[in-house]
Design a protein around this motif. Structure first.
Motif, mmCIF file in Angstrom:
data_model
loop_
_atom_site.group_PDB
_atom_site.id
_atom_site.type_symbol
_atom_site.label_atom_id
_atom_site.label_comp_id
_atom_site.label_asym_id
_atom_site.label_seq_id
_atom_site.Cartn_x
_atom_site.Cartn_y
_atom_site.Cartn_z
ATOM 1 N N ALA A 17 5.125 -30.676 59.649
ATOM 2 C CA ALA A 17 5.250 -31.537 58.481
ATOM 3 C C ALA A 17 4.152 -31.333 57.442
ATOM 4 O O ALA A 17 4.236 -31.896 56.354
ATOM 5 C CB ALA A 17 5.248 -32.998 58.925
ATOM 6 N N GLY A 18 3.151 -30.536 57.755
ATOM 7 C CA GLY A 18 2.009 -30.401 56.858
ATOM 8 C C GLY A 18 2.165 -29.300 55.828
ATOM 9 O O GLY A 18 3.088 -28.506 55.863
ATOM 10 N N ARG A 19 1.218 -29.270 54.909
ATOM 11 C CA ARG A 19 1.139 -28.211 53.900
ATOM 12 C C ARG A 19 0.421 -27.021 54.506
ATOM 13 O O ARG A 19 -0.480 -27.177 55.317
ATOM 14 C CB ARG A 19 0.373 -28.708 52.681
ATOM 15 N N ARG A 20 0.780 -25.825 54.054
ATOM 16 C CA ARG A 20 0.223 -24.601 54.631
ATOM 17 C C ARG A 20 -0.406 -23.764 53.524
ATOM 18 O O ARG A 20 0.182 -23.603 52.458
ATOM 19 C CB ARG A 20 1.342 -23.830 55.314
ATOM 20 N N ALA A 21 -1.589 -23.234 53.800
ATOM 21 C CA ALA A 21 -2.276 -22.357 52.852
ATOM 22 C C ALA A 21 -2.873 -21.194 53.637
ATOM 23 O O ALA A 21 -3.729 -21.406 54.493
ATOM 24 C CB ALA A 21 -3.365 -23.116 52.101
ATOM 25 N N GLN A 29 -3.484 -25.657 57.852
ATOM 26 C CA GLN A 29 -2.353 -26.579 57.854
ATOM 27 C C GLN A 29 -2.931 -27.968 57.628
ATOM 28 O O GLN A 29 -3.849 -28.388 58.353
ATOM 29 C CB GLN A 29 -1.601 -26.528 59.182
ATOM 30 N N ALA A 30 -2.423 -28.677 56.625
ATOM 31 C CA ALA A 30 -2.982 -29.974 56.252
ATOM 32 C C ALA A 30 -1.885 -31.025 56.223
ATOM 33 O O ALA A 30 -0.863 -30.840 55.571
ATOM 34 C CB ALA A 30 -3.646 -29.877 54.881
ATOM 35 N N LEU A 31 -2.114 -32.111 56.935
ATOM 36 C CA LEU A 31 -1.165 -33.220 56.985
ATOM 37 C C LEU A 31 -1.901 -34.500 56.602
ATOM 38 O O LEU A 31 -2.889 -34.868 57.243
ATOM 39 C CB LEU A 31 -0.582 -33.355 58.396
ATOM 40 N N ALA A 71 -20.406 -31.955 53.591
ATOM 41 C CA ALA A 71 -21.193 -32.296 52.409
ATOM 42 C C ALA A 71 -20.400 -33.181 51.453
ATOM 43 O O ALA A 71 -20.942 -34.061 50.814
ATOM 44 C CB ALA A 71 -21.638 -31.021 51.699
ATOM 45 N N SER A 72 -19.097 -32.929 51.352
ATOM 46 C CA SER A 72 -18.265 -33.712 50.433
ATOM 47 C C SER A 72 -16.967 -34.086 51.133
ATOM 48 O O SER A 72 -15.980 -33.364 51.050
ATOM 49 C CB SER A 72 -17.984 -32.906 49.166
ATOM 50 N N PRO A 73 -16.969 -35.203 51.853
ATOM 51 C CA PRO A 73 -15.770 -35.589 52.600
ATOM 52 C C PRO A 73 -14.610 -35.909 51.668
ATOM 53 O O PRO A 73 -14.802 -36.209 50.494
ATOM 54 C CB PRO A 73 -16.219 -36.828 53.374
ATOM 55 N N THR A 74 -13.413 -35.831 52.200
ATOM 56 C CA THR A 74 -12.221 -36.126 51.414
ATOM 57 C C THR A 74 -12.120 -37.627 51.193
ATOM 58 O O THR A 74 -12.615 -38.421 51.973
ATOM 59 C CB THR A 74 -10.962 -35.626 52.141
ATOM 60 N N GLU A 75 -11.457 -38.003 50.115
ATOM 61 C CA GLU A 75 -11.310 -39.431 49.842
ATOM 62 C C GLU A 75 -10.142 -40.039 50.607
ATOM 63 O O GLU A 75 -10.118 -41.221 50.874
ATOM 64 C CB GLU A 75 -11.174 -39.686 48.347
ATOM 65 N N THR A 76 -9.152 -39.236 50.970
ATOM 66 C CA THR A 76 -8.055 -39.705 51.810
ATOM 67 C C THR A 76 -8.123 -38.979 53.144
ATOM 68 O O THR A 76 -8.753 -37.937 53.259
ATOM 69 C CB THR A 76 -6.691 -39.436 51.148
ATOM 70 N N GLY A 77 -7.444 -39.519 54.140
ATOM 71 C CA GLY A 77 -7.490 -38.920 55.466
ATOM 72 C C GLY A 77 -6.539 -37.746 55.613
ATOM 73 O O GLY A 77 -5.463 -37.715 55.003
ATOM 74 N N TRP A 78 -6.931 -36.777 56.427
ATOM 75 C CA TRP A 78 -6.128 -35.582 56.680
ATOM 76 C C TRP A 78 -6.263 -35.156 58.131
ATOM 77 O O TRP A 78 -7.311 -35.339 58.735
ATOM 78 C CB TRP A 78 -6.612 -34.406 55.815
ATOM 79 N N ASN A 79 -5.197 -34.567 58.653
ATOM 80 C CA ASN A 79 -5.273 -33.769 59.868
ATOM 81 C C ASN A 79 -5.298 -32.326 59.401
ATOM 82 O O ASN A 79 -4.344 -31.859 58.775
ATOM 83 C CB ASN A 79 -4.054 -34.000 60.776
ATOM 84 N N LEU A 80 -6.376 -31.621 59.668
ATOM 85 C CA LEU A 80 -6.539 -30.236 59.230
ATOM 86 C C LEU A 80 -6.588 -29.331 60.445
ATOM 87 O O LEU A 80 -7.389 -29.545 61.350
ATOM 88 C CB LEU A 80 -7.827 -30.078 58.424
#
Length: 112
Positions: A17-21, A29-31, A71-80
């Motif tokens: 279901a995640g995005r792929r780069a 893979q990021a969800l 150093a710069s965490p994401t503002e929303t949560g992700w499964n990476l």
């Protein structure tokens, strides 16, 4: 603090279901997650090489992720999920960092 993905179901869910780069040295893979927590998972298949080569690739990915996301965490949560490629263990570290930054940007993982 960044959490870890440990269960196979979490890795499979990110893959389906995640995005792929994909980049030269890694695949990301990021969800998105609803709770705001960012969790990381690392994998290296046997195509990468023996156990020594796979562990080296995962160590390098962990170090790159720690520098890029710590150093710069994401503002929303992700499964990476970071997947090693053949060149992950041998490419120059600045190149690995650039690939990770580009993959994070392409997947839409917003960083503050």
């Amino acid at each position: 603090m960044l959490g870890r993905l440990k269960r196979r179901a979490e890795f499979v869910q990110a893959a389906k279901a995640g995005r792929r780069a994909a980049r030269d040295s890694i695949v990301l893979q990021a969800l998105p997650r609803a709770d705001g927590e960012t969790r990381l998972g690392f994998t290296a298949t046997k195509k990468i090489g023996n156990a020594v080569a796979r562990n080296r690739a995962k160590r390098r990915m962990r170090a790159a992720a720690r520098l890029a996301l710590g150093a710069s965490p994401t503002e929303t949560g992700w499964n990476l999920v970071l997947i090693a490629r053949d060149s992950t263990g041998s490419c120059p570290f600045p190149s690995l960092m650039a690939d990770l930054d580009n993959a994070l940007r392409k997947a839409g993982v917003s960083r503050t």
